[in-house]
Scaffold this motif. Structure first.
Motif, mmCIF file in Angstrom:
data_model
loop_
_atom_site.group_PDB
_atom_site.id
_atom_site.type_symbol
_atom_site.label_atom_id
_atom_site.label_comp_id
_atom_site.label_asym_id
_atom_site.label_seq_id
_atom_site.Cartn_x
_atom_site.Cartn_y
_atom_site.Cartn_z
ATOM 1 N N PRO A 175 74.651 27.064 92.454
ATOM 2 C CA PRO A 175 74.915 28.084 91.568
ATOM 3 C C PRO A 175 73.724 28.635 90.692
ATOM 4 O O PRO A 175 73.783 29.846 90.374
ATOM 5 N N ARG A 176 72.775 27.844 90.238
ATOM 6 C CA ARG A 176 71.791 28.298 89.507
ATOM 7 C C ARG A 176 70.760 29.136 90.416
ATOM 8 O O ARG A 176 70.414 30.377 89.649
ATOM 9 N N SER A 177 70.392 29.027 91.383
ATOM 10 C CA SER A 177 69.889 29.916 92.289
ATOM 11 C C SER A 177 70.599 31.292 92.669
ATOM 12 O O SER A 177 70.223 32.238 92.537
ATOM 13 N N THR A 178 72.126 30.970 92.853
ATOM 14 C CA THR A 178 72.725 32.159 92.978
ATOM 15 C C THR A 178 72.686 33.071 91.658
ATOM 16 O O THR A 178 72.595 34.309 91.832
ATOM 17 N N ARG A 179 72.776 32.438 90.515
ATOM 18 C CA ARG A 179 72.501 33.245 89.333
ATOM 19 C C ARG A 179 71.340 34.041 89.085
ATOM 20 O O ARG A 179 71.289 35.222 88.717
ATOM 21 N N ARG A 180 70.372 33.344 89.541
ATOM 22 C CA ARG A 180 68.985 34.063 89.554
ATOM 23 C C ARG A 180 68.942 35.212 90.368
ATOM 24 O O ARG A 180 68.426 36.304 89.944
ATOM 25 N N ILE A 181 69.328 35.259 91.680
ATOM 26 C CA ILE A 181 69.372 36.249 92.521
ATOM 27 C C ILE A 181 70.238 37.248 91.911
ATOM 28 O O ILE A 181 69.772 38.597 91.827
ATOM 29 N N ALA A 182 71.499 36.823 91.310
ATOM 30 C CA ALA A 182 72.479 38.073 90.648
ATOM 31 C C ALA A 182 71.534 38.911 89.406
ATOM 32 O O ALA A 182 71.339 39.861 89.481
ATOM 33 N N ARG A 183 70.795 37.981 88.709
ATOM 34 C CA ARG A 183 70.181 38.729 87.599
ATOM 35 C C ARG A 183 69.104 39.395 88.152
ATOM 36 O O ARG A 183 68.803 40.769 87.697
ATOM 37 N N LEU A 184 68.397 39.299 89.257
ATOM 38 C CA LEU A 184 67.120 39.818 89.550
ATOM 39 C C LEU A 184 67.551 41.137 90.391
ATOM 40 O O LEU A 184 66.698 42.126 90.662
ATOM 41 N N THR A 185 68.745 41.040 90.997
ATOM 42 C CA THR A 185 69.239 42.324 91.876
ATOM 43 C C THR A 185 70.063 43.086 91.033
ATOM 44 O O THR A 185 70.349 44.110 91.300
ATOM 45 N N GLY A 186 70.682 42.636 90.016
ATOM 46 C CA GLY A 186 71.669 43.430 89.027
ATOM 47 C C GLY A 186 72.825 43.459 89.955
ATOM 48 O O GLY A 186 73.754 44.279 89.214
ATOM 49 N N GLN A 187 73.074 42.604 90.606
ATOM 50 C CA GLN A 187 74.554 42.627 91.426
ATOM 51 C C GLN A 187 75.349 41.228 91.008
ATOM 52 O O GLN A 187 74.720 40.110 90.822
ATOM 53 N N GLU A 188 76.686 41.392 90.790
ATOM 54 C CA GLU A 188 77.528 40.214 90.990
ATOM 55 C C GLU A 188 77.455 39.618 92.275
ATOM 56 O O GLU A 188 77.649 40.421 93.393
ATOM 57 N N ILE A 189 77.253 38.316 92.601
ATOM 58 C CA ILE A 189 77.087 37.557 93.669
ATOM 59 C C ILE A 189 77.831 36.487 93.957
ATOM 60 O O ILE A 189 77.988 35.448 92.733
ATOM 61 N N VAL A 190 78.797 36.396 94.747
ATOM 62 C CA VAL A 190 79.752 35.202 94.948
ATOM 63 C C VAL A 190 79.014 33.984 95.526
ATOM 64 O O VAL A 190 79.338 32.952 95.162
ATOM 65 N N ARG A 191 78.099 34.295 96.444
ATOM 66 C CA ARG A 191 77.561 33.120 97.191
ATOM 67 C C ARG A 191 76.434 33.740 97.810
ATOM 68 O O ARG A 191 75.995 35.008 98.131
ATOM 69 N N ALA A 192 75.291 32.887 97.918
ATOM 70 C CA ALA A 192 73.894 33.024 98.453
ATOM 71 C C ALA A 192 73.552 31.950 99.503
ATOM 72 O O ALA A 192 73.803 31.074 99.229
ATOM 73 N N TRP A 193 72.752 32.407 100.355
ATOM 74 C CA TRP A 193 72.251 31.535 101.456
ATOM 75 C C TRP A 193 70.826 31.502 101.731
ATOM 76 O O TRP A 193 70.266 32.688 101.365
ATOM 77 N N ALA A 194 70.055 30.452 102.174
ATOM 78 C CA ALA A 194 68.809 30.471 102.314
ATOM 79 C C ALA A 194 68.605 29.840 103.909
ATOM 80 O O ALA A 194 69.528 29.232 104.574
ATOM 81 N N HIS A 195 67.572 30.398 104.604
ATOM 82 C CA HIS A 195 67.259 30.037 105.943
ATOM 83 C C HIS A 195 65.859 29.430 106.117
ATOM 84 O O HIS A 195 65.328 29.464 107.262
#
Length: 79
Positions: A8-28
């Motif tokens: 959740p912390r990483s997902t919130r960071r991506i949301a903050r930096l993109t300006g988008q509301e994000i439900v889920r994020a993935w890494a590869h």
């Protein structure tokens, strides 16, 4: 390497930096992370450059997309 759901912390960071509301994020295992918004729009974010954008063309859905957005998939997809 498979996809790992980000915390959740990483997902919130991506949301903050993109300006988008994000439900889920993935890494590869690299610098580019994938994410999905509440309206089931897929995007990507580059951790190294800060660039981000929307997936175009044929979006590859994650298995969790059918659970997060069941109305976007045919009934026989979720069986």
């Amino acid at each position: 390497m498979g996809a790992q759901v980000l915390s959740p912390r990483s997902t919130r960071r991506i949301a903050r930096l993109t300006g988008q509301e994000i439900v889920r994020a993935w890494a590869h295992g690299g610098y580019v992370m994938d994410f999905v918004t509440p309206d089931h729009r897929h995007g990507w974010w580059d951790k190294k450059t800060g660039d981000w954008g929307w997936d175009t063309g044929d979006t590859g859905h994650y298995s969790s997309c059918s659970r997060l957005f069941p109305d976007d998939f045919p009934d026989d997809f979720n069986t």
